[in-house]
Design an enzyme around this catalytic site. Structure first.
Site, short mmCIF file in Angstrom:
data_model
loop_
_atom_site.label_atom_id
_atom_site.label_comp_id
_atom_site.label_asym_id
_atom_site.label_seq_id
_atom_site.Cartn_x
_atom_site.Cartn_y
_atom_site.Cartn_z
N PRO A 276 -31.26 -25.40 1.23
CA PRO A 276 -32.69 -25.68 1.07
C PRO A 276 -33.38 -26.23 2.31
O PRO A 276 -34.54 -26.62 2.25
CB PRO A 276 -32.70 -26.73 -0.05
N GLY A 277 -32.68 -26.29 3.43
CA GLY A 277 -33.33 -26.64 4.68
C GLY A 277 -33.07 -28.03 5.22
O GLY A 277 -33.66 -28.41 6.24
N ASP A 295 -31.97 -16.94 5.32
CA ASP A 295 -31.38 -17.05 3.97
C ASP A 295 -31.63 -15.75 3.22
O ASP A 295 -32.67 -15.11 3.40
CB ASP A 295 -31.96 -18.24 3.20
N ASP A 322 -29.87 -10.64 4.51
CA ASP A 322 -28.43 -10.86 4.43
C ASP A 322 -27.93 -11.01 5.86
O ASP A 322 -28.12 -10.11 6.69
CB ASP A 322 -27.77 -9.67 3.75
N ASP A 341 -23.23 -22.37 7.64
CA ASP A 341 -22.97 -23.17 6.43
C ASP A 341 -22.77 -22.18 5.29
O ASP A 341 -23.67 -21.90 4.51
CB ASP A 341 -24.16 -24.09 6.18
N CYS A 394 -18.89 -27.06 1.92
CA CYS A 394 -18.82 -28.29 1.12
C CYS A 394 -17.65 -28.15 0.14
O CYS A 394 -17.78 -28.43 -1.04
CB CYS A 394 -20.13 -28.57 0.40
#
Length: 441
Positions: A276-277, A295, A322, A341, A394
């Site tokens: 989300p930035g 994104d 993509d 990420d 994550c």
């Protein structure tokens, strides 16, 4: 909060006052629907968005109670199911009934809601299932729990799935891959996540913002020069200067990405999978660089744009595409640095998304790793010689982390990585993996 031995009740800030019965009844019923939906394989956050869209009449109090019960049931699902099963002769074969019972047990065991109100509302809701054949059964079960609560709570200490609120395969995995740390990891998983803020260094630091918080009556402490964690969560609109970009909400572990990437003034940087930035904004707070936020999801990219606008960074480029389809977005000019990420199982952030524990399956990390592979290979082609790419997840699963890195280095002779980092979940941060890969000149 949860710890070793018996789990102590955990209270959300919005539950210190008992909700009105009608408020509780609706929130309890809708939360039970979310439990059933997750059991059917749906994502909790998506389920709650649909529920709220279908019930615009929900008050702020009802929304808060719904949130607490829905997330609490997933956080402590192992112990709740264990206690319920120990009061039954055979498993409940009606998902709606089971979900309402689990929601009520969560309220009885982990909140300060008045027990009689919880039982009455749950039984009333259960009476509407079928022809009311479960009404007496539910009443007996919930009242029995109140009588035998201590015995039932003691019993789940003897069962690892119930004690740690994790599937057995997940526990086995952590024990095998983190033999010295697994107990601390699973203990951290059961804690409520802290509300951590990243102070915009262009406008201040932790010390100056702590003074702003103190003036607003919000207790907090500094984690480093630009990070503070609140003693208790508050609505973002109550944070001093939030709308003016003075501060952002971001986990302390997630804040390390920008520091490891080390953006420098004048560099051309790509933030792939940017939504989300949070990391995009942090990079721009750290250096005056030419950044492109990429994104694949248009809706999520809008969140990046909104976040950057709030922070006052109007010059960043955002692209919906993509990342693997270079022809769709890449102009041929290589980047000094790329933040990769990449998508993962999110196994490091389960305390923020406790449904992940029950939705993931043993083979998921390997499947995700295959998807990461093509993404990392594509992004590597846009890094200039002498540049760098930060591979970030994550996740705690090695298939998505160290094994992925080793395979990447074998495929790319021009890649080198000195010291990958695994940030384990602790009371102050979620779990993350970072590997800064440098491209040989």
């Amino acid at each position: 909060m949860a710890g070793r031995g018996r789990l102590k009740p955990v209270f959300a800030h919005h539950l210190f006052r008992n909700p009105k019965p009608m408020s509780m009844a609706l929130a309890q019923k809708l939360a039970a629907q979310s439990v059933a939906a997750v059991a059917a394989g749906q994502n909790l956050q998506d389920v709650l968005e649909r529920i709220r869209a279908a019930h615009p009449e929900l008050s702020a109090q009802e929304n808060g109670t719904l949130q607490d019960i829905a997330y609490g049931c997933q956080r402590y699902l192992g112990s709740l199911k264990h206690m319920l099963s120990h009061m039954l002769k055979k498993p409940v074969d009606n998902r709606e009934l089971e979900s309402l019972l689990l929601a009520a047990l969560y309220q009885l065991h982990y909140t300060r809601n008045a027990p009689h109100a919880v039982v009455n509302e749950a039984v009333e809701a259960i009476a509407k299932i079928g022809r009311g054949q479960y009404c007496s059964f539910a009443n007996a079960i919930l009242r029995r729990f109140l009588r035998e609560r201590d015995r039932l709570a003691a019993s789940y200490k003897k069962d690892d799935v119930a004690k740690y609120n994790l599937p057995r395969w997940w526990l086995d995995y952590l024990r095998n891959h983190y033999p010295k740390h697994w107990n601390n990891i699973v203990t951290a998983f059961q804690l409520h996540p802290p509300m951590t803020l990243r102070v915009n260094r262009r406008h201040g630091n932790a010390e100056s913002y702590l003074a702003e918080l103190a003036a607003a009556g919000i207790a907090a402490k500094a984690l480093d020069d630009c990070a503070v964690t609140l003693e208790a969560a508050v609505p973002v609109h109550s944070l001093p200067g939030f709308s003016d970009g003075l501060v952002s909400v971001q986990d302390f572990g997630a804040q390390q990405a920008a520091y490891i990437l080390q953006p420098r003034n004048g560099e051309r940087i790509l933030d792939a999978c940017a939504a989300p930035g949070g990391k995009t904004g942090h990079i721009l707070e750290t250096a005056d660089c030419d950044i492109t936020a990429l994104d694949i999801d248009r809706g999520r990219l809008k969140r990046v744009e909104d976040n950057l606008a709030r922070l006052g960074f109007q010059t960043a480029s955002t692209v919906c595409a993509d990342a693997r389809d270079l022809a769709a977005w890449y102009d041929g000019r290589p980047f000094d640095a790329v933040l990769a990420d990449v998508p993962c199982t999110a196994s490091g952030v389960v305390r923020r998304n406790p449904d992940i524990k029950w939705l993931r399956r043993p083979g998921d990390a390997l499947k995700t790793a295959r998807q990461q592979e093509s993404l990392l290979d594509a992004l590597w082609t846009v890094v200039k010689p002498g540049g760098r790419m930060l591979f970030a997840t994550c996740s705690l699963f090695t298939e998505e982390n160290d094994l992925q890195l080793q395979n990447f280095l074998r495929r790319h002779a021009d890649a080198a990585c000195a010291a990958p980092q695994t940030l384990l979940p602790t009371p102050k941060q979620d779990g993350f993996y970072y590997a800064l890969i440098r491209k040989q000149p």
